[in-house]
Design a protein around this motif. Structure first.
Motif, short mmCIF file in Angstrom:
data_model
loop_
_atom_site.label_atom_id
_atom_site.label_comp_id
_atom_site.label_asym_id
_atom_site.label_seq_id
_atom_site.Cartn_x
_atom_site.Cartn_y
_atom_site.Cartn_z
N LYS A 36 30.56 -4.27 -2.91
CA LYS A 36 31.10 -2.92 -2.72
C LYS A 36 31.58 -2.72 -1.28
O LYS A 36 32.59 -2.04 -1.05
CB LYS A 36 30.03 -1.88 -3.08
N LEU A 37 30.90 -3.31 -0.31
CA LEU A 37 31.34 -3.23 1.08
C LEU A 37 32.73 -3.85 1.23
O LEU A 37 33.64 -3.24 1.82
CB LEU A 37 30.34 -3.91 2.01
N THR A 55 35.79 -12.06 0.83
CA THR A 55 34.98 -12.06 -0.39
C THR A 55 33.55 -11.74 0.01
O THR A 55 33.18 -11.85 1.19
CB THR A 55 35.00 -13.42 -1.10
N ALA A 56 32.74 -11.36 -0.94
CA ALA A 56 31.34 -11.04 -0.67
C ALA A 56 30.59 -12.26 -0.13
O ALA A 56 29.63 -12.12 0.62
CB ALA A 56 30.67 -10.50 -1.92
N VAL A 57 31.05 -13.46 -0.47
CA VAL A 57 30.36 -14.69 -0.06
C VAL A 57 30.32 -14.82 1.46
O VAL A 57 29.32 -15.24 2.02
CB VAL A 57 31.04 -15.92 -0.69
N GLY A 58 31.36 -14.45 2.16
CA GLY A 58 31.39 -14.59 3.61
C GLY A 58 30.84 -13.41 4.38
O GLY A 58 30.87 -13.40 5.62
N THR A 59 30.33 -12.42 3.69
CA THR A 59 29.91 -11.20 4.35
C THR A 59 28.71 -11.39 5.28
O THR A 59 28.61 -10.72 6.31
CB THR A 59 29.59 -10.10 3.30
N GLY A 60 27.81 -12.29 4.97
CA GLY A 60 26.64 -12.51 5.82
C GLY A 60 27.02 -12.88 7.24
O GLY A 60 26.42 -12.40 8.21
N ARG A 61 28.02 -13.70 7.38
CA ARG A 61 28.51 -14.10 8.70
C ARG A 61 29.06 -12.89 9.46
O ARG A 61 28.84 -12.73 10.65
CB ARG A 61 29.58 -15.17 8.51
N VAL A 82 23.21 -3.36 3.75
CA VAL A 82 23.99 -4.16 2.81
C VAL A 82 23.02 -5.03 2.01
O VAL A 82 22.25 -5.80 2.59
CB VAL A 82 25.03 -5.03 3.54
N VAL A 83 23.06 -4.86 0.69
CA VAL A 83 22.06 -5.50 -0.17
C VAL A 83 22.72 -6.26 -1.31
O VAL A 83 23.88 -6.04 -1.65
CB VAL A 83 21.09 -4.44 -0.75
N GLN A 84 21.93 -7.16 -1.88
CA GLN A 84 22.37 -7.90 -3.06
C GLN A 84 22.29 -6.98 -4.27
O GLN A 84 21.33 -6.23 -4.42
CB GLN A 84 21.48 -9.12 -3.27
#
Length: 125
Positions: A36-37, A55-61, A82-84
């Motif tokens: 959603k972010l 994409t959501a995959v790279g959001t942690g970085r 920001v949560v799973q």
């Protein structure tokens, strides 16, 4: 906050773009999923091309960059918002740093009304 990650300007630019979305979440006392972010950022009329490819995959970085920027600006870390989607907990990397259920009260209770943007707070980046 020892870490060996090397951030690039794209990480910082996207973190700064996510910042007002997460400030709004803090003001509303809500969490947001990784997906959603990204989706919310991409729907912004001012979204630059580099955000549209996210994409959501790279959001942690990007959230790691955001953590560094908010700490440097003496602001609460917004990344725990920001949560799973399936667990309602932060990602594994953040859990290792803050635990599975980080205290959100300092984020929710902070007076965000005076914060214009992250770049205005941390001018040295």
């Amino acid at each position: 906050m020892a870490n060996t990650r090397v951030l690039n300007s794209n990480d910082i630019d996207i973190a700064e773009f996510y910042f007002p979305i997460l400030v709004q979440c803090a003001k509303n006392r809500t969490k947001i999923t990784y997906g959603k972010l990204v989706e919310t950022a991409q729907r912004q009329p001012s979204a630059p091309a580099f955000v549209n490819g996210e994409t959501a995959v790279g959001t942690g970085r990007r959230l790691y960059a955001l953590r560094l920027l908010t700490v440097a600006a003496h602001l609460p870390d917004l990344s725990p918002l920001v949560v799973q989607q399936d667990t309602d907990h932060p990602g594994e990397g953040l859990i290792k740093v803050l635990g599975k259920n980080p205290d959100l009260d300092p984020i929710f209770d902070y007076d965000w009304s005076h914060v214009v943007s992250l770049s205005h707070q941390a001018k040295f980046f």
